[in-house]
Design an enzyme around this catalytic site. Structure first.
Site, mmCIF file in Angstrom:
data_model
loop_
_atom_site.group_PDB
_atom_site.id
_atom_site.type_symbol
_atom_site.label_atom_id
_atom_site.label_comp_id
_atom_site.label_asym_id
_atom_site.label_seq_id
_atom_site.Cartn_x
_atom_site.Cartn_y
_atom_site.Cartn_z
ATOM 1 N N CYS A 175 23.487 51.308 11.928
ATOM 2 C CA CYS A 175 24.668 50.601 11.415
ATOM 3 C C CYS A 175 24.985 49.352 12.231
ATOM 4 C CB CYS A 175 25.881 51.530 11.437
ATOM 5 S SG CYS A 175 25.741 52.959 10.354
ATOM 6 N N GLY B 108 33.184 63.261 11.222
ATOM 7 C CA GLY B 108 32.281 62.697 12.210
ATOM 8 C C GLY B 108 31.854 63.741 13.219
ATOM 9 N N SER B 109 30.788 63.421 13.954
ATOM 10 C CA SER B 109 30.303 64.346 14.974
ATOM 11 C C SER B 109 29.852 63.606 16.230
ATOM 12 C CB SER B 109 29.130 65.178 14.425
ATOM 13 O OG SER B 109 28.093 64.338 13.942
ATOM 14 N N ALA C 260 33.440 59.617 19.270
ATOM 15 C CA ALA C 260 34.838 59.440 18.854
ATOM 16 C C ALA C 260 35.411 60.741 18.313
ATOM 17 C CB ALA C 260 34.925 58.333 17.802
#
EC number: 1.2.1.70
Length: 378
Positions: free
Chosen positions: A51, A180-181, A184
């Protein structure tokens, strides 16, 4: 460090807007197609596409800068900015990238797995061979050492800011969904576990269900399958988007599917690029961006603490990086020297047998001079 024929050129978040870098990320099909083209050209290369960066690493005297630039532009008119490094600077760049030192969030661990997968894909395509294979192998090994020295704790201040916002807005009971993992998400879950918000029931989801399950087990909370995320988002009283995406997870128009609520849900978007489309607007949702979160009351104290931690991690990482580069230089030196020993032995034998009538001490001096001269070039 040797002047190795090693190069890297890329489009990264450091020189371009994050959303632009996300848009030029190569799909699996385009990535495998590019590697096939490099294999046909007999080029040793690895392509990393995430990304936040898409980079070409290659070994040899050929020039691939323009080829790679055209590959990423793919007919677009976007003003992409490319950065390049060669020889020892390219090695330093690879090691730093693998360790997370050039990530948007310093030290994030996901990049190491992405580097490893890119290397393995290049191996399958037949483009990672010889010296570049060794460079990536040592970069991955070095990244582990660097991360161990810098420390891998998630950015606690971000979790504190999320906790502060949720504590101020959530009622009792409430449902909190963390998407998410990565670092954050772990930072948020860590604070929510050590300082529970009364009545808050926290669950987690991730694009990879196995990673979500591992994270849920670590923080003792339920896991939501990724395929059920939209329903979970609609029913949650709070949603924390802690994912890296190339395009928004929540698009404009999603608000039309939200149920009527007596109190607003709070959505906190930590994504870079944003996980919630900029055109999204719903009266039943209080959307908090990362920029807004960092300017909330009390944030400056947290930021001061974070800066001190961040600077300390930078210093430790820089020292560890230099040590790993020195280790790589020594290994490369030994490899180059070892490759020449066979030829050196043949030359020494030729000198020693060139004149069988010459005195032994004279032959010894000739062989010694030859060895010293060749070693001085190493």
């Amino acid at each position: 460090m040797f002047l190795l024929p090693f190069h890297v050129v890329g489009c990264t978040h450091e020189a371009n807007p994050a959303d632009l870098v996300g848009r030029v990320r190569l799909s699996h099909e385009r990535l495998t197609g590019a590697l096939a083209e490099l294999q046909r050209r007999n080029v040793s290369a690895v392509i990393v596409s995430t990304c936040h960066r898409t980079e070409l690493y290659w070994w040899g005297d050929g020039e691939l800068h323009e080829w790679f630039a055209e590959l990423l532009r793919d007919g677009r008119t976007d003003d992409l900015k490319f950065e390049r490094a060669d020889a020892d600077l390219a090695v330093r760049h690879l090691f730093a990238v693998a360790a997370g030192m050039k990530s948007a969030r310093f030290g994030e661990p996901e990049i190491l797995g992405q580097i490893r997968r890119a290397w393995m894909l290049a191996q399958s395509a037949g483009t990672s061979r010889g010296p570049i294979d060794g460079a990536f192998r040592q970069a991955i090994d070095a990244a582990r050492h660097i991360r161990a020295d810098m420390g891998t704790d998630a950015d606690a201040s971000l979790g504190e800011l999320v906790h502060e916002r949720l504590s101020a807005q959530l009622g009792n009971p409430s449902r909190v969904l963390v998407l998410g993992s990565g670092d954050a998400a772990r930072g948020v879950l860590q604070v929510l576990r050590t300082r529970p918000i009364p009545g808050a029931m926290v669950s987690v989801t991730s694009r990879t269900d196995t990673r979500a399950a591992t994270l849920a087990a670590a923080y003792q909370c339920p896991v939501v399958p990724w395929g059920d995320r939209e329903g979970a988002i609609r029913s949650a009283d709070a949603v924390v988007f802690a994912v890296h995406v190339t395009s928004p997870l929540v698009s404009a128009g999603f608000e039309d599917t939200l149920p009527t609520r007596y109190t607003s849900a709070v959505w906190i978007d930590l994504g870079v690029p944003a996980a919630v489309h900029s055109a999204f607007a719903a009266p039943q949702v209080d959307l908090v961006t990362l920029a807004a979160l960092e300017t909330q009351r009390g944030a400056e104290v947290h930021r001061a603490q974070w800066r001190a931690l961040h600077e300390a991690r930078h210093r430790r990482a820089a020292v560890a990086l230099q040590q790993e580069l020195a280790r790589y230089a020594r290994a490369t030196h030994r490899h180059h020297l070892g490759a020449r020993l066979g030829a050196l032995e043949e030359q020494a034998l030729a000198v020693a047998t060139s004149d069988e009538s010459a005195p032994v001490d004279e032959m010894v001096r000739k062989v010694t001079r030859l060895v010293l001269r060749e070693l001085s070039r190493a």
